[in-house]
Design an enzyme around this catalytic site. Structure first.
Site, PDB file in Angstrom:
ATOM      1  N   ARG A 260       0.847  -1.199   0.000  1.00 32.56           N
ATOM      2  CA  ARG A 260       0.000   0.000   0.000  1.00 32.56           C
ATOM      3  C   ARG A 260       0.879   1.244   0.000  1.00 32.56           C
ATOM      4  O   ARG A 260       1.884   1.309   0.716  1.00 32.56           O
ATOM      5  CB  ARG A 260      -0.935   0.014   1.215  1.00 32.56           C
ATOM      6  CG  ARG A 260      -1.936  -1.137   1.187  1.00 32.56           C
ATOM      7  CD  ARG A 260      -2.920  -1.091   2.318  1.00 32.56           C
ATOM      8  NE  ARG A 260      -3.764  -2.275   2.309  1.00 32.56           N
ATOM      9  CZ  ARG A 260      -4.634  -2.600   3.259  1.00 32.56           C
ATOM     10  NH1 ARG A 260      -4.780  -1.796   4.300  1.00 32.56           N
ATOM     11  NH2 ARG A 260      -5.357  -3.693   3.170  1.00 32.56           N
ATOM     12  N   ARG A 275       2.423   1.103  10.164  1.00 34.12           N
ATOM     13  CA  ARG A 275       1.867   1.512   8.869  1.00 34.12           C
ATOM     14  C   ARG A 275       2.989   1.433   7.833  1.00 34.12           C
ATOM     15  O   ARG A 275       3.783   2.343   7.688  1.00 34.12           O
ATOM     16  CB  ARG A 275       1.300   2.931   8.968  1.00 34.12           C
ATOM     17  CG  ARG A 275       0.363   3.316   7.841  1.00 34.12           C
ATOM     18  CD  ARG A 275      -0.233   4.688   8.097  1.00 34.12           C
ATOM     19  NE  ARG A 275      -1.058   4.731   9.284  1.00 34.12           N
ATOM     20  CZ  ARG A 275      -2.344   4.375   9.323  1.00 34.12           C
ATOM     21  NH1 ARG A 275      -2.945   3.984   8.221  1.00 34.12           N
ATOM     22  NH2 ARG A 275      -3.028   4.439  10.448  1.00 34.12           N
ATOM     23  N   GLU A 347      -6.269  -1.050  15.489  1.00 37.25           N
ATOM     24  CA  GLU A 347      -6.883  -2.032  14.600  1.00 37.25           C
ATOM     25  C   GLU A 347      -5.889  -3.145  14.245  1.00 37.25           C
ATOM     26  O   GLU A 347      -4.756  -2.878  13.855  1.00 37.25           O
ATOM     27  CB  GLU A 347      -7.351  -1.361  13.308  1.00 37.25           C
ATOM     28  CG  GLU A 347      -7.959  -2.329  12.304  1.00 37.25           C
ATOM     29  CD  GLU A 347      -8.008  -1.753  10.901  1.00 37.25           C
ATOM     30  OE1 GLU A 347      -7.970  -2.534   9.937  1.00 37.25           O
ATOM     31  OE2 GLU A 347      -8.068  -0.505  10.775  1.00 37.25           O
ATOM     32  N   SER A 350     -10.013  -6.310  10.312  1.00 35.92           N
ATOM     33  CA  SER A 350     -11.227  -5.660   9.846  1.00 35.92           C
ATOM     34  C   SER A 350     -12.007  -6.679   9.032  1.00 35.92           C
ATOM     35  O   SER A 350     -11.467  -7.254   8.084  1.00 35.92           O
ATOM     36  CB  SER A 350     -10.885  -4.433   8.997  1.00 35.92           C
ATOM     37  OG  SER A 350     -12.045  -3.696   8.676  1.00 35.92           O
ATOM     38  N   ARG A 387       0.964  -6.382  12.539  1.00 37.12           N
ATOM     39  CA  ARG A 387       0.331  -5.739  13.692  1.00 37.12           C
ATOM     40  C   ARG A 387       0.141  -6.732  14.837  1.00 37.12           C
ATOM     41  O   ARG A 387       0.199  -6.356  16.010  1.00 37.12           O
ATOM     42  CB  ARG A 387      -0.991  -5.113  13.279  1.00 37.12           C
ATOM     43  CG  ARG A 387      -0.799  -3.897  12.377  1.00 37.12           C
ATOM     44  CD  ARG A 387      -2.041  -3.058  12.258  1.00 37.12           C
ATOM     45  NE  ARG A 387      -1.747  -1.799  11.569  1.00 37.12           N
ATOM     46  CZ  ARG A 387      -2.478  -0.696  11.669  1.00 37.12           C
ATOM     47  NH1 ARG A 387      -3.560  -0.696  12.427  1.00 37.12           N
ATOM     48  NH2 ARG A 387      -2.138   0.397  11.011  1.00 37.12           N
TER      49      ARG A 387
END
Length: 422
Positions: A260, A275, A347, A350, A387
């Site tokens: 990403r 991130r 988070e 999801s 994560r």
């Protein structure tokens, strides 16, 4: 993609549904364009019927020796009108599809109103937040203290938002991915899949990543895309298919690298590996009958929660509000793990039900009693491996900067039960 027939049937309801996401009214414009398209198609059908009559009359005239010059001139003019109508209908259709492609999915009625993550609703919380008798460190402090997390070298090789893991931490990340796959395939019935990391425009469009999120992804010089998540190839694998209802639900999982650009996150989570441009994730995808998708959403979320529970990571399930629900989702649960170093919930998974939104974009159907109908598709993280590694490190840390490895991972670690500072 939205059902244009449902929009025509109740434009006000369509606008009201999207207004919850902050979308301005569009139904009236779409209905007008659709009426123009349908009028052009009707005129086209009439002209095509007239062309058949003219062709018959010209044929009969030539066989009888009559002069067909005038009829042939009419046929030429008719051909031009048909071409113009085809162009008009096609252009209007492209306009409608172009508008629909930019509109987010309609939200489930259970989704609370709200603007951002502050308005998300806690569904439940599991696990006890650890109480340390020392000031807990963040993962990057722990990783660097272990000598196993190397940001400077990664930056030298690739720039910001990359990490090199070494030794025991590299093995711990691998162990996490393998553990997740083993649970999801062995206990929850997901089919393990190895997917391409490069996909075409159609796969990205069908899974609602294009056109809206083009800037969030990396594109190669030959026009393909590095996958932002294995959701894309897993879900797009049923594009254009008509599936037997008896084969549903399809449940697929993949451990893959994900890429990403993080275009909209400048300045956020700059330190550490929260991130990243490249990360690993175990993806869960389900393809279901429409009447089964809500139950499947609950099931998928429980599968992800089970991983957190076995790793002894405190977490909470959040029902995302209207303003925080993703573009393609009808309803989303986020699972947030507790990070002691940050003193915050972050988070870690999801799980979303997109209903028939993606299926319409990629024409994925099943054989229903009344003919082909669109399937429902769901996707979730089971979990984001990087994560999860962060959560394991921060929750398992000791005052000396060591990491206690969760018991369920011991069989994957070759006898290691703890990572100690060098």
């Amino acid at each position: 993609m939205h059902d244009l027939r449902a929009l025509r049937a109740d434009p006000a309801r369509f606008d009201a549904a999207l207004a919850r996401r902050g979308v301005s009214p569009v139904a009236e414009d779409l209905v007008r364009r659709d009426e123009e398209r349908r009028a052009a198609l009707q005129a086209l059908q009439e002209q095509q019927a007239q062309r058949k009559i003219l062709a018959r009359d010209i044929g009969q005239g030539k066989r009888s020796g009559a002069d067909t010059t005038e009829l042939e001139q009419q046929a030429v003019a008719l051909r031009d009108r048909i071409a113009a109508l085809e162009t008009t209908a096609s252009a209007i259709d492209d306009e409608i599809v172009g508008i629909l492609a930019t509109l987010p999915n309609r939200l489930d009625d259970s989704v609370p109103d709200g603007r951002d993550e502050a308005d998300n609703r806690i569904v439940h919380q599991r696990g006890s937040v650890p109480a340390f008798d020392f000031e807990p460190k963040q993962h990057f402090e722990l990783g660097e203290g272990l000598g196993l997390m190397d940001f400077p070298t990664a930056s030298k090789l690739s720039g910001a938002r990359f990490t090199i893991l070494r030794g025991g931490l590299a093995r711990l990340e691998r162990a996490l991915g393998q553990f997740m796959l083993d649970v999801h395939t062995g206990e929850f019935g997901y089919s393990e899949t190895i997917v391409p990391l490069l996909v075409n425009d159609a796969a990205m469009y069908g899974t609602d990543k294009l056109p809206k999120f083009a800037e969030d992804s990396f594109r190669t010089t030959d026009g393909r895309w590095l996958i932002p998540t294995a959701e894309v190839p897993l879900t797009a694998s049923v594009a254009g298919e008509i599936l037997d209802a008896g084969t549903l639900p399809l449940r697929m999982t993949a451990l893959s690298a994900c890429f990403r650009s993080e275009a909209g996150s400048a300045g956020r989570d700059v330190r550490g590996m929260l991130r990243q441009h490249q990360f690993s994730k175990v993806e869960l995808v389900s393809v279901t009958l429409p009447e089964e998708s809500e139950a499947e959403h609950e099931r998928m979320t429980r599968c992800a929660e089970t991983i957190l529970e076995r790793l002894e990571i405190p977490y909470r399930r959040m029902l995302l509000c209207a303003g925080d629900t993703g573009f393609g989702a009808s309803r989303t649960y986020d699972l947030e793990g507790w990070l002691p170093g940050q003193k915050a919930w972050r988070e870690i998974s999801s799980c979303s039900n997109t209903r028939d939104f993606q299926a319409r974009r990629m024409n994925a159907r099943y054989r229903g009693e009344n003919g082909p109908a669109f399937v429902h598709t769901l996707n979730g993280s089971g979990l984001a491996v990087g994560r999860t590694l962060i959560a394991v490190m921060e929750n398992g840390q000791t005052a000396e900067g060591a990491i206690e490895i969760p018991a369920v991972l011991h069989p994957y670690m070759g006898g290691l039960t703890r990572l100690d500072p060098r």
